[in-house]
Every structure is written in structure tokens, then in C-alpha cells.
Motif scaffolding. Structure first.
Motif, PDB file in Angstrom:
ATOM      1  N   ASN A   1       0.869  -1.173   0.000  1.00 40.45           N
ATOM      2  CA  ASN A   1       0.000   0.000   0.000  1.00 40.45           C
ATOM      3  C   ASN A   1       0.907   1.224   0.000  1.00 40.45           C
ATOM      4  O   ASN A   1       1.736   1.379   0.897  1.00 40.45           O
ATOM      5  CB  ASN A   1      -0.906  -0.023   1.237  1.00 40.45           C
ATOM      6  CG  ASN A   1      -1.908   1.103   1.251  1.00 40.45           C
ATOM      7  OD1 ASN A   1      -1.605   2.239   0.911  1.00 40.45           O
ATOM      8  ND2 ASN A   1      -3.125   0.789   1.677  1.00 40.45           N
TER       9      ASN A   1
ATOM     10  N   ASN B   1      -2.239  -5.227   2.397  1.00 40.86           N
ATOM     11  CA  ASN B   1      -2.884  -4.085   1.748  1.00 40.86           C
ATOM     12  C   ASN B   1      -3.217  -2.915   2.677  1.00 40.86           C
ATOM     13  O   ASN B   1      -3.821  -1.937   2.241  1.00 40.86           O
ATOM     14  CB  ASN B   1      -4.138  -4.513   0.975  1.00 40.86           C
ATOM     15  CG  ASN B   1      -3.802  -5.549  -0.068  1.00 40.86           C
ATOM     16  OD1 ASN B   1      -2.824  -5.409  -0.796  1.00 40.86           O
ATOM     17  ND2 ASN B   1      -4.579  -6.605  -0.122  1.00 40.86           N
ATOM     18  N   TYR B   2      -2.857  -3.000   3.930  1.00 37.75           N
ATOM     19  CA  TYR B   2      -3.006  -1.873   4.854  1.00 37.75           C
ATOM     20  C   TYR B   2      -2.122  -2.130   6.078  1.00 37.75           C
ATOM     21  O   TYR B   2      -1.408  -3.126   6.134  1.00 37.75           O
ATOM     22  CB  TYR B   2      -4.471  -1.645   5.256  1.00 37.75           C
ATOM     23  CG  TYR B   2      -5.086  -2.694   6.154  1.00 37.75           C
ATOM     24  CD1 TYR B   2      -5.248  -2.445   7.515  1.00 37.75           C
ATOM     25  CD2 TYR B   2      -5.521  -3.918   5.662  1.00 37.75           C
ATOM     26  CE1 TYR B   2      -5.820  -3.396   8.354  1.00 37.75           C
ATOM     27  CE2 TYR B   2      -6.098  -4.866   6.485  1.00 37.75           C
ATOM     28  CZ  TYR B   2      -6.246  -4.597   7.837  1.00 37.75           C
ATOM     29  OH  TYR B   2      -6.805  -5.532   8.663  1.00 37.75           O
TER      30      TYR B   2
ATOM     31  N   GLU C   1      -5.501   2.619   5.493  1.00 38.65           N
ATOM     32  CA  GLU C   1      -5.397   2.074   4.146  1.00 38.65           C
ATOM     33  C   GLU C   1      -5.518   3.145   3.076  1.00 38.65           C
ATOM     34  O   GLU C   1      -5.126   2.934   1.942  1.00 38.65           O
ATOM     35  CB  GLU C   1      -6.417   0.967   3.923  1.00 38.65           C
ATOM     36  CG  GLU C   1      -7.847   1.335   4.209  1.00 38.65           C
ATOM     37  CD  GLU C   1      -8.760   0.126   4.170  1.00 38.65           C
ATOM     38  OE1 GLU C   1      -8.708  -0.626   3.192  1.00 38.65           O
ATOM     39  OE2 GLU C   1      -9.513  -0.045   5.134  1.00 38.65           O
TER      40      GLU C   1
END
Length: 138
Positions: free
Chosen positions: A22, A72-73, A120
């Protein structure tokens, strides 16, 4: 390949970045390093709640925040202690609803609240995390 649960392999910054995947992670690292002159330390936690690798951003002996990588975060843990509590609470209603709710829902233990904030997107919550970090260093 990096595994956040493999204690035998200390991750590199690139491996951690690839795992989180990310762009906000890279912006966050750049922001925190350039504004607070912190040391980055990878630590392995055997705690059952957050087992695995985390990243501590330390200024001297004080941990500014701890980051728990996710796919992803990432989750930022910021401790609001006795020293920061009054200033933080005076500003509480200036923060986004999510930060307010996280603070209110976090149980206090030993005059501290350990806020866990998932990031995120580069949004209001992210901007508020930066403001909370400013309180931590003041």
C-alpha cells in the motif's frame, strides 16, 4: 518471501513494504522519519493478540508508535498516556469520527489507552493520526 510469523528472518524495509502493498505505508514512513528523526526497529512479538513482526518508530527510548503490518493496509498503535491525555482529550472533537470512536472504545489501563488505528487510504483518519503523533512528541 517474507512471512510476518517467521521469527527466524528479520524483514527488510523493502520486504515489509511489499507485504503491506500500500503506497500509504511508504508515505507514512517518509513522513514519520523526516518529521520526527526516529529510529525504525523491527521487532518480533510473541503476544497472542499480535503475533509476528511489527515496526517500532522510536525517538530515544520512547516509542512514538508501533505499526502492525497487514496485507494491503497497516495498523498503527499509538499510546495515549498520562502525559498526552489532557491535550488529546481537549482536541478529541477536532478529530474525525473514527478516531473519536476508537478512543472512546479503547479501555484505559494504567492511565494509558492503546489506540489501534487501521490505515489504508490517505484520508482524514490518516491526517488525524499525524496530529496525534504531534501530541506524542510535544
Amino acid at each position: 518471501m517474507f512471512s510476518k510469523e517467521d521469527f527466524s528472518h528479520i524483514p527488510t524495509e523493502d520486504e515489509m513494504s511489499n507485504y503491506i502493498n500500500n503506497e500509504l505505508w511508504n508515505k507514512f514512513c517518509k513522513f514519520i522519519k523526516s518529521n520526527y528523526n526516529v529510529n525504525t526497529r523491527f521487532e518480533f512479538s510473541k503476544c497472542s493478540l499480535e503475533y509476528g513482526w511489527n515496526v517500532k518508530f522510536k525517538k530515544g527510548n520512547k516509542t512514538l508508535c508501533t505499526v502492525y503490518p497487514r496485507e494491503n493496509y497497516f495498523c498503527v498503535m499509538i499510546v495515549i498516556g498520562k502525559k498526552e491525555k489532557e491535550q488529546f482529550e481537549n482536541m478529541l472533537y477536532n478529530f474525525c469520527i473514527e478516531i473519536q470512536e476508537i478512543y472512546k472504545a479503547t479501555k484505559e489501563c494504567n492511565n494509558q489507552k492503546w489506540m489501534m488505528i487501521d490505515l489504508e487510504d490517505e484520508d482524514t483518519k490518516y491526517e488525524d493520526v499525524k496530529k496525534v503523533l504531534n501530541i506524542r512528541v510535544s
